[in-house]
Design a protein around this motif. Structure first.
Motif, PDB file in Angstrom:
ATOM      1  N   PRO A 124       0.786  -1.236   0.000  1.00 14.17           N
ATOM      2  CA  PRO A 124       0.000   0.000   0.000  1.00 14.17           C
ATOM      3  C   PRO A 124       0.822   1.292   0.000  1.00 14.17           C
ATOM      4  N   ARG A 125       2.073   1.222   0.490  1.00 12.16           N
ATOM      5  CA  ARG A 125       2.903   2.431   0.554  1.00 12.16           C
ATOM      6  C   ARG A 125       4.367   2.026   0.663  1.00 12.16           C
ATOM      7  N   LEU A 126       5.216   2.952   0.293  1.00  9.77           N
ATOM      8  CA  LEU A 126       6.665   2.752   0.360  1.00  9.77           C
ATOM      9  C   LEU A 126       7.298   3.872   1.160  1.00  9.77           C
ATOM     10  N   VAL A 130      16.931   8.032   3.526  1.00 10.55           N
ATOM     11  CA  VAL A 130      18.048   8.670   2.836  1.00 10.55           C
ATOM     12  C   VAL A 130      18.861   9.472   3.843  1.00 10.55           C
ATOM     13  N   ARG A 131      20.175   9.343   3.748  1.00  6.22           N
ATOM     14  CA  ARG A 131      21.029  10.149   4.614  1.00  6.22           C
ATOM     15  C   ARG A 131      21.094  11.578   4.099  1.00  6.22           C
ATOM     16  N   LEU A 144       9.953  10.236  -8.142  1.00  3.20           N
ATOM     17  CA  LEU A 144       8.931   9.204  -7.897  1.00  3.20           C
ATOM     18  C   LEU A 144       7.658   9.790  -7.297  1.00  3.20           C
ATOM     19  N   GLY A 145       7.708  11.057  -6.898  1.00  2.80           N
ATOM     20  CA  GLY A 145       6.563  11.683  -6.256  1.00  2.80           C
ATOM     21  C   GLY A 145       6.505  11.430  -4.763  1.00  2.80           C
ATOM     22  N   MET A 146       7.608  10.995  -4.172  1.00  4.70           N
ATOM     23  CA  MET A 146       7.643  10.752  -2.731  1.00  4.70           C
ATOM     24  C   MET A 146       7.653  12.089  -1.997  1.00  4.70           C
ATOM     25  N   PHE A 164      11.185   9.456   3.378  1.00  2.90           N
ATOM     26  CA  PHE A 164      10.259   9.902   2.339  1.00  2.90           C
ATOM     27  C   PHE A 164       9.182   8.840   2.198  1.00  2.90           C
ATOM     28  N   ARG A 165       7.953   9.249   1.884  1.00  5.81           N
ATOM     29  CA  ARG A 165       6.834   8.308   1.780  1.00  5.81           C
ATOM     30  C   ARG A 165       6.101   8.473   0.451  1.00  5.81           C
TER      31      ARG A 165
END
Length: 172
Positions: A124-126, A130-131, A144-146, A164-165
């Motif tokens: 459903p989500r990712l 990220v550092r 990606l639109g995150m 990021f989501r």
């Protein structure tokens, strides 16, 4: 990025890909945000074995990324977030490329394919962790639109890791 993205092919990593990943990532610049120094071959042997299990059990993994000629350029894909800090229980998208392949659109092309594959698998989500300072990866999350979400204190570094989501469910 206005130019067309390159063609990439993703495959479940083979045992031989452990050697290819070790070779492609054997560069301090590539590893700058992943511990700062190249990892031992045994790390990639364990990682590729785990990814084969993920693919069999979940229908997705960190796939080996191949360019148009079939050369291994890195990996991309998704896997459960493993550490006991950060977005525990989430599925993380990630990518890593050999330096000679940077700036050509491979990470974005492969990450877009990953998004479609994990959406098809019912994720459903990712999240992407990220550092700070990893501007190349931050740029991919944007493509990606995150959306930037929370930050987490890194357990071993004096910094906060950026999360990021991306919702893959249009009703969420």
């Amino acid at each position: 990025m206005n130019r067309p993205l390159p063609a990439v092919r993703l495959r479940v990593p083979t045992h031989e890909d452990a050697i290819a990943w070790h070779r492609v990532f054997d560069d301090p610049e590539v590893m700058e945000f992943y511990g700062g120094r190249p990892a031992a071959l045994s790390v990639y042997e364990e990682l590729t074995a785990r990814q084969r299990r993920h693919d069999a059990e979940l229908g997705f993994c960190l796939w080996t990324m191949l360019d148009e000629s079939g050369e291994v350029v890195g990996f991309t894909g998704a896997q459960p977030w493993r550490p006991d800090w950060g977005p525990v229980g989430e599925i993380e998208i990630g990518w890593r490329l050999g330096r000679k392949h940077w700036g050509k659109g491979y990470a974005t092309a492969a990450a877009r394919e990953t998004v479609e594959r994990v959406r098809t698998a019912g994720v459903p989500r990712l999240v992407a962790m990220v550092r700070p300072g990893n501007e190349r990866s931050i740029a991919v999350t944007r493509r990606l639109g995150m959306e930037p979400a929370e930050t987490y204190p890194h357990p071993t570094l004096d910094e906060r890791a950026l999360c990021f989501r991306l919702s893959l469910n249009h009703t969420e």
